[in-house]
Design an enzyme around this catalytic site. Structure first.
Site, PDB file in Angstrom:
ATOM      1  N   THR A  14       0.821  -1.219   0.000  1.00 27.46           N
ATOM      2  CA  THR A  14       0.000   0.000   0.000  1.00 27.46           C
ATOM      3  C   THR A  14       0.849   1.260   0.000  1.00 27.46           C
ATOM      4  OG1 THR A  14      -0.094  -0.181   2.403  1.00 27.46           O
ATOM      5  CG2 THR A  14      -1.959  -1.066   1.186  1.00 27.46           C
ATOM      6  N   SER A 250       4.857   7.195   9.613  1.00 26.82           N
ATOM      7  CA  SER A 250       3.709   6.789   8.814  1.00 26.82           C
ATOM      8  C   SER A 250       4.041   6.794   7.339  1.00 26.82           C
ATOM      9  CB  SER A 250       2.575   7.771   9.089  1.00 26.82           C
ATOM     10  OG  SER A 250       1.715   7.844   7.987  1.00 26.82           O
ATOM     11  N   LYS A 251       3.641   5.722   6.648  1.00 31.39           N
ATOM     12  CA  LYS A 251       3.958   5.727   5.221  1.00 31.39           C
ATOM     13  C   LYS A 251       3.052   6.693   4.476  1.00 31.39           C
ATOM     14  CE  LYS A 251       2.209   1.042   4.353  1.00 31.39           C
ATOM     15  NZ  LYS A 251       2.604  -0.241   3.802  1.00 31.39           N
ATOM     16  N   ARG A 252       1.888   6.940   5.054  1.00 28.72           N
ATOM     17  CA  ARG A 252       1.007   7.906   4.387  1.00 28.72           C
ATOM     18  C   ARG A 252       1.619   9.289   4.322  1.00 28.72           C
ATOM     19  NH1 ARG A 252      -5.175   6.153   5.990  1.00 28.72           N
ATOM     20  NH2 ARG A 252      -4.518   4.029   6.329  1.00 28.72           N
ATOM     21  N   GLY A 254       4.861   9.821   4.186  1.00 29.42           N
ATOM     22  CA  GLY A 254       6.177   9.795   3.544  1.00 29.42           C
ATOM     23  C   GLY A 254       7.349   9.784   4.518  1.00 29.42           C
TER      24      GLY A 254
END
Ligand code: GLU
Length: 483
Positions: A14, A250-252, A254
């Site tokens: 994702t 958080s990967k959301r 970045g």
């Protein structure tokens, strides 16, 4: 079933892989390897809406670069495959139906409107078990009629579901606090809640290692194992990695992307070493450790219960330690692309530059900037010649640069030793101190306030011809300024 340890890393494609995701995979790998077991890669791609193009390839690439090799995975089937969830669709339906038969799940025909109506003032709904006790006949009739349905977990009433987490100890949840959640969606896709259990069981996973976000739902998953009559795995939940005191990575957003660090010039082994220490500490408190050393030292007792803060400065320091420990050839090979970027097509001795850079950078991407003076030399700020302690100003610098030119023009031996000797032997003749010449010469050769080495090192990397050219240019600049 064999007793050997089997762990898995189950990333969802994702987005990119941040340091926290990778650490989960690393610990699962280290644990398996420390026990002589197998490490399995499983791609959890059932959340089709959040799927990101290219993310699966990125997972393979990241593991490969990081040196985390799996014994089984999508491209290495050892009989437990497929290892990609969307290729296992039939299985989830089959097992969900089986669970219904065993009394651990039930068909639910409630439609959207009805579920909407169950929402509280915060918009959250808890399923009211409306379909939990439908008669077998009614269920069959509605299925035959083709009514859409989901399959829900039939959470036993009045029990406490408990387990011993290897990191956090006893975790227990009262079944009245567990919803009869969806296991199989109306489109036939499983939810994570169901797929993780079926897959971990069918793949003989002995130890489930994952983030603490699953710590408190694990009692719910265990009820599914129990309903199937399956042996539960052991669990190790890992505290989160934070970007500061209050926010998780958080990967959301970045944050702390592994591949970004690689392109910034970090060495994969240094990143991996650093992230291993984010939440784990070996008994002897060592910091710099190879994968082999970490595998040997890895133990659950060293895993921390509290979150850790990602500190790029610390990772940078550790990366510098790796660079310093490299042999000359190894450093040269790693640094070469950055050196080439730094010299920008000009012809300099790359070996010499590598020697110069070796102890002077913490990450390789610092190299081009440090070498900028090689390709970018033009009129510069003459204020750089001011040095109170050394009693240098523009007027002294003009004499010093002139002296350096004089001395070096007739010098045959263009080596560190040769230049050093010539300047110290002759400085007095010009009524200058050796240090005054060196300082002025360094500025004159580079036009930079900060340089990756002293005047002589700069003269060596620039070479005779370029050095003399720059000294002449600088002499002219100083003269013009005084005129
Ligand atoms: N796909 C899940 C995730 O990326 C894996 C959780 C697990 O390891 O069970 O968070």
């Amino acid at each position: 079933m064999s007793n050997s340890v089997r762990t898995r890393f189950a990333p969802s494609p994702t987005g990119f892989m941040h340091i926290g995701n990778l650490r989960t995979g690393l610990y699962a790998y280290l644990f398996a390897k420390s026990k002589g077991g197998d490490f399995i890669l499983r791609i959890e791609d059932t959340d089709q809406e959040r799927k990101v193009e290219g993310a699966v390839d990125m997972i393979y690439r990241t593991l490969k670069t990081a040196g985390i090799s799996y014994d089984e995975g999508p491209d290495k089937d050892a009989g437990f495959g497929p290892y990609v969830q969307t290729e296992r669709m039939g299985l989830y339906k089959e097992y969900a139906e089986k669970l219904v038969e065993l009394g651990g799940a039930y068909y639910c025909f409630c439609d959207k409107e009805r579920l909407e109506g169950l929402k509280d003032e915060n918009g959250v709904h808890t399923y009211d078990k409306h379909c939990r006790n439908l008669s077998k006949e009614e269920v069959e009739r509605r299925l035959r009629a083709g009514e859409p349905y989901v399959i829900r977990q039939k959470v036993p009433e009045g029990v406490v579901s408990e387990y011993e987490d290897m990191v956090f100890g006893k975790i227990s949840v009262n079944s009245q606090d567990i919803e009869d959640g969806v296991l199989l969606k109306s489109d036939g896709l499983p939810t994570y809640n169901f797929a993780n259990v079926v897959d971990d069981h069918l793949m003989n996973i002995t130890h489930v290692i994952r983030g603490t976000e699953y710590l408190s739902s694990t009692p719910k998953y265990n009820l599914i194992y129990d309903a199937f009559g399956w042996e539960r795995p052991k669990y190790m939940h890992l505290p989160p990695i934070m970007k500061d005191a209050t926010r998780k990575l958080s990967k959301r957003f970045g944050d702390a992307n592994f591949e970004d660090f690689i392109s910034k010039g970090y060495l994969p082994e240094a990143i991996v070493n650093y992230i291993a220490l984010l939440g784990w500490c070996p008994k002897d408190n060592r910091e710099k450790m190879s994968m082999g050393e970490m595998t040997e030292a890895f133990d659950v007792d060293g895993i921390s219960h509290s979150s850790s803060i990602f500190d790029e400065a610390k990772m940078r320091w550790l990366n510098g330690e790796y660079l310093k420990a490299m042999g000359e050839d190894e450093f040269y090979a790693a640094a070469l692309p950055w050196i080439e970027k730094g010299i920008n097509g000009n012809n300099y001795d790359k070996r010499e530059l590598a020697r110069l850079m070796r102890t002077r950078v913490d990450i390789l991407s610092e190299i081009p900037e440090k070498l900028a003076f090689l390709s970018d030399f033009k009129a510069y700020d003459l204020a750089m010649y001011e040095h109170k302690k050394m009693k240098v100003d523009a007027a002294v610098a003009l004499r010093a640069v002139g002296a350096a030119l004089d001395i070096l023009k007739s010098l045959d031996d263009w080596s560190e030793e040769g230049i050093k000797q010539a300047i110290s032997e002759n400085a007095e003749k010009y009524s200058l101190k050796g240090g005054q010449i060196m300082f002025s010469m360094r500025v004159a050769l580079t036009g930079a306030a900060v340089t990756p080495g002293g005047a002589i090192e700069m003269a060596i990397v620039l070479g005779r011809e370029e050095s003399l050219k720059r000294l002449e240019f600088s002499e002219k600049l100083l003269e013009d300024a005084q005129a």
